[in-house]
Design an enzyme around this catalytic site. Structure first.
Site, short mmCIF file in Angstrom:
data_model
loop_
_atom_site.label_atom_id
_atom_site.label_comp_id
_atom_site.label_asym_id
_atom_site.label_seq_id
_atom_site.Cartn_x
_atom_site.Cartn_y
_atom_site.Cartn_z
N GLY A 163 -3.44 3.31 20.65
CA GLY A 163 -2.46 3.23 21.73
C GLY A 163 -1.78 4.56 22.00
N GLY B 224 -4.59 0.40 14.31
CA GLY B 224 -5.62 1.21 13.67
C GLY B 224 -5.06 2.06 12.56
N ARG C 206 8.34 8.72 0.89
CA ARG C 206 7.32 8.14 0.04
C ARG C 206 6.05 7.80 0.84
NH1 ARG C 206 8.40 3.39 -4.42
NH2 ARG C 206 6.38 3.60 -5.42
N ILE C 207 4.91 8.20 0.32
CA ILE C 207 3.64 7.89 0.97
C ILE C 207 3.11 6.59 0.36
CG2 ILE C 207 1.27 8.68 1.36
CD1 ILE C 207 3.46 10.23 2.94
N ASN D 151 0.33 4.62 1.19
CA ASN D 151 -1.12 4.44 1.01
C ASN D 151 -1.76 5.79 1.32
OD1 ASN D 151 -3.93 4.10 1.64
ND2 ASN D 151 -3.60 1.90 1.86
N THR E 7 -4.74 5.80 4.14
CA THR E 7 -4.40 5.61 5.55
C THR E 7 -3.40 6.68 6.01
OG1 THR E 7 -2.77 3.95 4.90
CG2 THR E 7 -4.93 3.15 5.59
N LYS F 150 9.25 7.92 5.59
CA LYS F 150 9.91 8.45 6.78
C LYS F 150 9.11 8.21 8.06
CE LYS F 150 12.82 12.19 4.97
NZ LYS F 150 13.00 13.65 4.89
N GLU G 292 3.39 10.36 13.91
CA GLU G 292 3.51 11.36 14.96
C GLU G 292 3.68 12.78 14.47
OE1 GLU G 292 5.54 9.20 18.58
OE2 GLU G 292 5.98 8.17 16.72
MO1 MOS Z 1 4.57 6.33 19.93
S1 MOS Z 1 4.47 7.65 21.54
O1 MOS Z 1 6.23 6.39 19.51
O2 MOS Z 1 4.14 4.78 20.52
#
Ligand code: MOS
Length: 695
Positions: free
Chosen positions: A229, A457, A578-579, A581, A584, A651, A655
């Site tokens: 998306g 995804g 904290r990561i 997984n 992914t 966190k 993005e």
């Molecule tokens: Mo993303 S651009 O915050 O769906």
């Protein structure tokens, strides 16, 4: 294995690769018909006539819906969703009619044949600095202030030892998920059932409820599998409104999918931006002033203002500061969210300018950033929940081999290639949104977790099962998870990199509540459940500044003869809490960085000023980085603990990989060639005439 952080494979992976997982358009209810949008071939115009009868006479055509006879919609506060409500056309590609037919092929053929006559006007579709239609909106996206000012930026510029003052631009970029938008809508007995490729079906239900004037309780939206998306599916787009409208009108289920070409006008895209950055530095390299003035475009039917300068409000210490946003409503498709909206274009500009300042002052670009690290948020003064940007820069520099780098540009050659390296910082807000979840203990000893989260995804389904298993203290294979249907407990969208934090909190809270109940209650035949909602917890959070940080390092090679640019390697180091997984998560970071390379070198919506349309509206002419474009990308992260986030401690990672990546590549191109390109994408024509002869 239930340990948080473990590299669990996606739970639905097998279903996806074997085709058992059903995406929206793969649902075909009995008796369904197919809808095909007819897009305007004229920009700003008015429809004079549509020859509906000729198309209705075609065998297999069921209906043609136009603004003359479409049902009236209630305003859901998004002009882009008011489809077929007016014979005014706002942009080329807007939907002017919907053809419904017994087969997909007939619908498409009929749509092609539908004759629409327009009265056209003058098209104003090209954003430029100084455009007369630029204005200051009341606020910018995500509710941020339009302008901010601290101290006196003009005074800082006047007193500075060194000043950088340049304008950087980013082009229109288009979200190009593998799965285009698609809807299957069925009305029965006043109830509406929708399969919809969506990043958040809880909010889709609310908006459909408003538009069509029916109770939310009578609507179900199913988005169990979504093929990407990047923000384009973060809010309903015209496809779902058109399909629902058509299904109600013809009394049969309706299937509607965008073609790839339709995506470029009807899905939302990243607005082009211009950012003027002014930096005023003292003799020691510390910033006295930082100004970021951004412009972007929107359409004439919906105000959408990219928060381009928002990231510059948080990055560097400087006593004198100023930011502004101006937007122009043009005869263009409506922009919308695209991965790291605001941060991506804004940080390309700021991090390029910082690189320019470093060169001008003879300070290493890593050191200049360290020198300007703030102790608290530079505009609000708030404490950071945690901020490990400097650690990311230091660790990245060591791992990348930054030490001993010759700062001079255009001097390293490897055969026919010029070689250079660049660095840039990243930040992205660590947000959390109210969500609810239910966890049930079953008699057979297994557990069921239910939450209307969306897995586009990313691996959200898998991570939430891990969080549940961890809280219950059981193996993850004893946890069943149901997500992606609006009848499940309400949850926030997969957006703002806030999915895992928001849903993870709800799931964690419900799991712990269930553990409490299980202490003194037996599990009855139909199971024992606990539900939780995080709205009050979020309300009670401390007022601190929460961001994730990162550092990108890039090495590029530029062909002396052709100007061809190849990114040969990249390293991203992130501090994102904290990561949960590692498999992914790595995939998310790499994906974001790949999108950064794509934005730096390839993606470029080219506006045809005469026709008012993006001329390259398909994946043959709009190039998205492919495997051959993507170098050796490495990702590392810090083991960051931040107890002021949410109980799962992450966190958000969706993005930040995209933020600053384009600047690192651009800075490396400059270091390789000595040519500073301030307009994305950086393509050979900008370099080749400046390159030395190969000798
Ligand atoms: Mo993303 S651009 O915050 O769906």
């Amino acid at each position: 294995m239930s340990a948080l952080g473990a590299p669990l494979r996606r739970l639905e992976g097998t279903a996806k690769v074997t085709g058992a997982a059903r995406y929206s358009f793969e649902h075909t209810p009995d008796g369904c018909v197919y809808a095909w949008p007819v897009q305007s071939t004229a920009a700003m115009s008015r429809i004079i006539a549509i020859d509906v009868d000729a198309v209705l006479a075609m065998p297999g055509v069921v209906d043609v819906i136009t603004a003359d006879d479409a049902e009236r919609l209630e305003d859901a506060d998004d002009g882009e969703l008011m489809v077929l409500q007016s014979s005014n056309v706002a942009y080329r590609g807007q939907v002017v009619a919907l053809v419904v037919a017994e087969s997909l092929e007939t619908a498409r053929e009929a749509a092609t044949r539908l004759r629409v006559d327009y009265q056209t006007g003058d098209v104003d579709a090209v954003l430029e600095p100084g455009h007369p239609k630029l204005y200051a909106p009341d606020e910018v996206n995500a509710g941020f202030p339009t302008d901010t000012s601290v101290g006196d930026i003009d005074q800082a510029l006047a007193q500075a030892h060194a000043v950088v003052d340049h304008t950087y631009s980013t082009p229109a970029q288009f979200n190009s998920p593998m799965e285009p938008h698609a809807t299957v809508a069925t009305w029965s007995d006043g109830r509406l059932d929708v399969f919809e490729s969506s990043q958040g079906s809880s909010s889709t239900v609310q908006i459909l409820s408003t538009l069509f004037g029916i109770p939310a309780a009578d609507i179900t939206v199913d988005s169990q599998h979504v093929g990407g998306g990047f923000g384009a599916k973060g809010s309903p787009r015209p496809n779902v409104v058109l399909a629902v409208m058509a299904a109600r009108r013809v009394g049969r289920p309706v299937k509607l999918a965008y073609t790839r070409q339709m995506m470029f006008a009807l899905a939302g895209y990243r607005t082009p931006t211009f950012s003027r950055i002014r930096l005023a530095a003292g003799e020691d390299g510390r910033l006295l002033g930082l100004a970021h003035d951004a412009i972007s475009q929107t359409s004439t039917i919906e105000e959408f203002t990219e928060q381009t300068a928002e990231s510059s409000r948080h990055m560097y210490a400087a006593p004198h500061r100023s930011t502004s946003h101006r937007v122009a409503a043009l005869d263009v498709p409506t922009p919308r969210w695209m991965r790291a909206p605001g941060e991506m274009p804004g940080m390309f500009a700021l991090e390029s300018a910082i690189d320019e300042l470093a060169h001008e002052m003879g300070i290493d670009p890593v050191e200049l950033r360290v020198l300007n690290e703030p102790a608290s948020d530079p505009e609000s003064g708030k404490d950071f929940s945690s901020r490990h940007l400097v650690d990311c820069l230091r660790r990245g520099a060591a791992a990348f081999g930054w030490e001993g780098r010759d700062p001079a540009p255009g001097v390293r050659r490897d055969g026919r290639w010029l070689v250079g390296t660049g660095v840039a910082s990243a930040l992205y807000p660590a947000m959390v949104m109210p969500s609810s979840a239910r966890v049930t203990a079953r008699r057979d000893g297994d557990y069921l977790v239910e939450i209307n989260a969306a897995d586009i995804g990313t691996g959200a389904r898998t991570v939430l099962a891990q969080v549940t298993a961890d809280r219950l203290g059981v193996d993850v294979d004893r946890v069943d998870i149901r997500i992606g249907v609006s009848s499940l407990p309400q949850a926030s969208i997969a957006g703002g990199s806030a999915g895992t934090a928001s849903w993870g909190w709800a799931v964690s809270k419900a799991s712990l509540a269930l553990v409490d109940r299980l202490k003194d209650e037996a599990v009855p035949d139909d199971g024992l459940s606990a539900e939780a909602d995080t709205a009050d917890d979020i309300e009670a959070m401390a007022d601190v500044d929460r961001h994730a940080y990162g550092a990108h390092f890039a090495e590029v090679r530029v062909d002396l003869d052709s100007g061809e640019i190849a990114v040969s390697r990249m390293l991203g180091v992130f501090a994102a809490g904290r990561i949960l997984n590692s498999r992914t998560a790595r995939s998310q970071f790499i994906g974001g960085m790949t999108m950064g390379v794509s934005g730096a070198l390839h993606e470029h919506g080219v506006m045809d000023a005469v026709h008012g349309d993006y001329a390259n509206h398909d994946l043959a002419t709009y190039h998205v980085a492919a495997c051959a474009d993507v170098p050796d990308i490495r990702v590392e992260w810090l083991d960051e603990h931040d107890d002021q986030l949410n109980p799962v401690g992450g966190k958000g990672i969706g993005e930040i990989g995209n933020v600053g990546a384009a600047a690192a590549v651009a800075n490396a191109v400059w270091h390789a060639t000595g040519v500073r390109v301030r307009d994305l994408p950086i393509q050979p024509d900008a370099l080749v005439r400046h390159l030395p002869m190969r000798g």
